[in-house]
Every structure is written in C-alpha cells, then in structure tokens.
Write a protein that holds these residues in place. Structure first.
Motif, PDB file in Angstrom:
ATOM      1  N   UNK A 111       0.880  -1.625  -0.202  1.00  0.00           N
ATOM      2  CA  UNK A 111       0.154  -0.237  -0.188  1.00  0.00           C
ATOM      3  C   UNK A 111       0.863   1.647   0.030  1.00  0.00           C
ATOM      4  N   UNK A 112       2.188   1.064   1.009  1.00  0.00           N
ATOM      5  CA  UNK A 112       2.432   2.627   0.858  1.00  0.00           C
ATOM      6  C   UNK A 112       3.407   2.900  -0.391  1.00  0.00           C
ATOM      7  N   UNK A 113       3.930   1.779  -0.521  1.00  0.00           N
ATOM      8  CA  UNK A 113       4.958   1.376  -2.243  1.00  0.00           C
ATOM      9  C   UNK A 113       4.171   2.147  -3.285  1.00  0.00           C
ATOM     10  N   UNK A 114       2.635   1.499  -4.023  1.00  0.00           N
ATOM     11  CA  UNK A 114       1.868   1.986  -4.508  1.00  0.00           C
ATOM     12  C   UNK A 114       2.110   3.431  -4.504  1.00  0.00           C
ATOM     13  N   UNK A 115       1.936   3.645  -3.406  1.00  0.00           N
ATOM     14  CA  UNK A 115       0.977   5.121  -2.955  1.00  0.00           C
ATOM     15  C   UNK A 115       2.771   6.193  -3.104  1.00  0.00           C
ATOM     16  N   UNK A 116       3.987   5.691  -3.138  1.00  0.00           N
ATOM     17  CA  UNK A 116       4.784   6.236  -2.693  1.00  0.00           C
ATOM     18  C   UNK A 116       5.047   6.221  -4.444  1.00  0.00           C
ATOM     19  N   UNK A 117       4.595   5.291  -5.530  1.00  0.00           N
ATOM     20  CA  UNK A 117       4.819   5.397  -6.814  1.00  0.00           C
ATOM     21  C   UNK A 117       3.993   6.585  -7.795  1.00  0.00           C
ATOM     22  N   UNK A 118       3.099   6.613  -7.198  1.00  0.00           N
ATOM     23  CA  UNK A 118       1.972   7.228  -7.004  1.00  0.00           C
ATOM     24  C   UNK A 118       2.421   8.462  -7.960  1.00  0.00           C
ATOM     25  N   UNK A 119       3.242   8.713  -6.192  1.00  0.00           N
ATOM     26  CA  UNK A 119       3.598  10.623  -5.817  1.00  0.00           C
ATOM     27  C   UNK A 119       4.685  10.586  -6.959  1.00  0.00           C
ATOM     28  N   UNK A 120       5.671   9.945  -7.413  1.00  0.00           N
ATOM     29  CA  UNK A 120       6.857  10.126  -8.215  1.00  0.00           C
ATOM     30  C   UNK A 120       6.767   9.795  -9.489  1.00  0.00           C
ATOM     31  N   UNK A 168      -0.929  12.519  -2.372  1.00  0.00           N
ATOM     32  CA  UNK A 168      -0.640  11.214  -2.597  1.00  0.00           C
ATOM     33  C   UNK A 168       0.599  11.923  -1.134  1.00  0.00           C
ATOM     34  N   UNK A 169       1.157  12.436  -0.611  1.00  0.00           N
ATOM     35  CA  UNK A 169       2.030  12.654   0.194  1.00  0.00           C
ATOM     36  C   UNK A 169       2.210  13.285   1.659  1.00  0.00           C
ATOM     37  N   UNK A 170       0.137  13.536   1.827  1.00  0.00           N
ATOM     38  CA  UNK A 170      -0.430  13.704   3.043  1.00  0.00           C
ATOM     39  C   UNK A 170      -0.901  12.301   3.330  1.00  0.00           C
ATOM     40  N   UNK A 171      -0.983  11.402   2.387  1.00  0.00           N
ATOM     41  CA  UNK A 171      -2.223   9.878   2.867  1.00  0.00           C
ATOM     42  C   UNK A 171      -0.338   9.318   2.833  1.00  0.00           C
ATOM     43  N   UNK A 172       0.621   9.139   2.826  1.00  0.00           N
ATOM     44  CA  UNK A 172       1.195   8.582   2.501  1.00  0.00           C
ATOM     45  C   UNK A 172       1.753   9.359   4.694  1.00  0.00           C
ATOM     46  N   UNK A 173       2.455   9.957   4.900  1.00  0.00           N
ATOM     47  CA  UNK A 173       2.690  10.816   5.661  1.00  0.00           C
ATOM     48  C   UNK A 173       1.717  10.426   6.540  1.00  0.00           C
ATOM     49  N   UNK A 174       0.229  10.437   7.094  1.00  0.00           N
ATOM     50  CA  UNK A 174      -1.169   9.917   7.940  1.00  0.00           C
ATOM     51  C   UNK A 174      -0.428   8.685   8.006  1.00  0.00           C
ATOM     52  N   UNK A 175      -0.674   8.118   7.458  1.00  0.00           N
ATOM     53  CA  UNK A 175      -0.739   5.971   6.547  1.00  0.00           C
ATOM     54  C   UNK A 175       0.993   5.821   7.839  1.00  0.00           C
ATOM     55  N   UNK A 224      13.717   6.494  -2.262  1.00  0.00           N
ATOM     56  CA  UNK A 224      12.468   5.747  -1.525  1.00  0.00           C
ATOM     57  C   UNK A 224      12.459   4.560  -1.858  1.00  0.00           C
ATOM     58  N   UNK A 225      11.729   4.570  -3.167  1.00  0.00           N
ATOM     59  CA  UNK A 225      11.232   3.317  -3.914  1.00  0.00           C
ATOM     60  C   UNK A 225      12.473   2.419  -4.246  1.00  0.00           C
ATOM     61  N   UNK A 226      13.644   3.208  -4.213  1.00  0.00           N
ATOM     62  CA  UNK A 226      15.349   2.420  -4.254  1.00  0.00           C
ATOM     63  C   UNK A 226      14.989   1.802  -2.963  1.00  0.00           C
ATOM     64  N   UNK A 227      14.928   2.380  -2.305  1.00  0.00           N
ATOM     65  CA  UNK A 227      15.462   1.749  -0.531  1.00  0.00           C
ATOM     66  C   UNK A 227      14.308   1.029  -0.911  1.00  0.00           C
ATOM     67  N   UNK A 228      13.076   1.510  -0.411  1.00  0.00           N
ATOM     68  CA  UNK A 228      11.847   0.549   0.328  1.00  0.00           C
ATOM     69  C   UNK A 228      11.758  -0.452  -0.267  1.00  0.00           C
ATOM     70  N   UNK A 229      11.714  -0.694  -1.785  1.00  0.00           N
ATOM     71  CA  UNK A 229      12.040  -1.787  -2.694  1.00  0.00           C
ATOM     72  C   UNK A 229      12.808  -2.443  -2.480  1.00  0.00           C
ATOM     73  N   UNK A 230      12.913  -3.255  -1.323  1.00  0.00           N
ATOM     74  CA  UNK A 230      14.146  -4.092  -1.556  1.00  0.00           C
ATOM     75  C   UNK A 230      13.715  -4.344  -0.168  1.00  0.00           C
ATOM     76  N   UNK A 231      13.106  -4.388   0.468  1.00  0.00           N
ATOM     77  CA  UNK A 231      12.477  -4.507   2.193  1.00  0.00           C
ATOM     78  C   UNK A 231      11.716  -6.558   1.419  1.00  0.00           C
ATOM     79  N   UNK A 232      12.238  -6.813   2.747  1.00  0.00           N
ATOM     80  CA  UNK A 232      10.943  -8.359   2.357  1.00  0.00           C
ATOM     81  C   UNK A 232       9.954  -8.102   3.508  1.00  0.00           C
TER      82      UNK A 232
END
Length: 128
Positions: free
Chosen positions: A32-41, A65-72, A120-128
């Motif tokens: 969910x977080x990754x998708x919202x971040x990708x949309x913002x990007x 999108x940034x507001x949703x990410x901050x709250x989430x 952020x996408x590059x870093x967060x995309x490596x999480x498992x």
C-alpha cells in the motif's frame, strides 16, 4: 528485595534497549505504501498535461498522495519512514500553497520531490 530491584532495573534497561534497537531494523515491505509512493513519484516527475509544471491538478494530487503517506506512516510506528514522508509533505505543501509560482520554480521543486521519491522507492523496494 535487593534482587527484585536489580531485576526490575535490568528489565527496564532491556525494554528501553529494544525500543532503541527497533528503529534500526527495517520494516517489512508494504504494498500500500509502495504503491502510493510510486503514484506520487509519477505525478512529480512529469506534468500530467505535458507542459505546465505548476498545474493546480498536479500540485493538488502530489499534496494528496504525500498527505496520505504522512498519515499512514505516522501510525506504522517507524519514526524514520514517518520523517521522510513528513519532509515530502512539507515540500509538496510549500509548492501547492505558493502564490503565483514560476514554471522554473515548480519544475525545480517537482524535480527534487521526484528525486526523493525515487530514492525512497529504491530503498523501500528492497524490503522483504
């Protein structure tokens, strides 16, 4: 009595150490977080109409999108990630609220937001 106080002290230190260590342990991947971040990007990277870097729809969408990410992220208990999204929200809010911004100003701000979200996408995309 002395043993009990020592045991309580050791337990208190362990609990404190766990909370300190937890901020250095990466969070699990969150689609969910990754998708919202990708949309913002995507929105930050290029004007939706192809020309106007200061388009009201684009700036409002970025802020949304940034507001949703901050709250989430605020409720995910990861201060590092929440701090990143707070900074992104600050940049998008500043851009959205600017009166009569110039095209170069908007392009520079959006490019900066795009770079931050890409990192952020590059870093967060490596999480498992």
């Amino acid at each position: 009595m002395k043993k009990r106080i020592i045991i309580m002290g050791v337990l208190a230190m362990l609990v404190g150490a766990c909370s300190t260590v937890s901020k250095y342990i990466p969070s699990d991947f969150d689609s969910t977080e990754f998708g919202r971040l990708a949309e913002l990007h995507v929105v930050a990277s290029q004007p939706l109409d192809g020309e106007n870097w200061c388009g009201t729809l684009d700036l409002g969408t970025m802020w949304y999108h940034a507001s949703i990410l901050a709250v989430y992220s605020e409720h995910r208990l990861n201060e590092n990630i929440a701090g990143i999204y707070d900074e992104i929200l600050s940049l998008t809010t500043e851009l959205k609220d600017r009166e009569n911004p110039s095209e170069p100003y908007c392009k520079i701000k959006r490019t900066n937001i795009s770079k931050i979200t890409n990192d952020a996408l590059m870093i967060f995309g490596d999480r498992k």
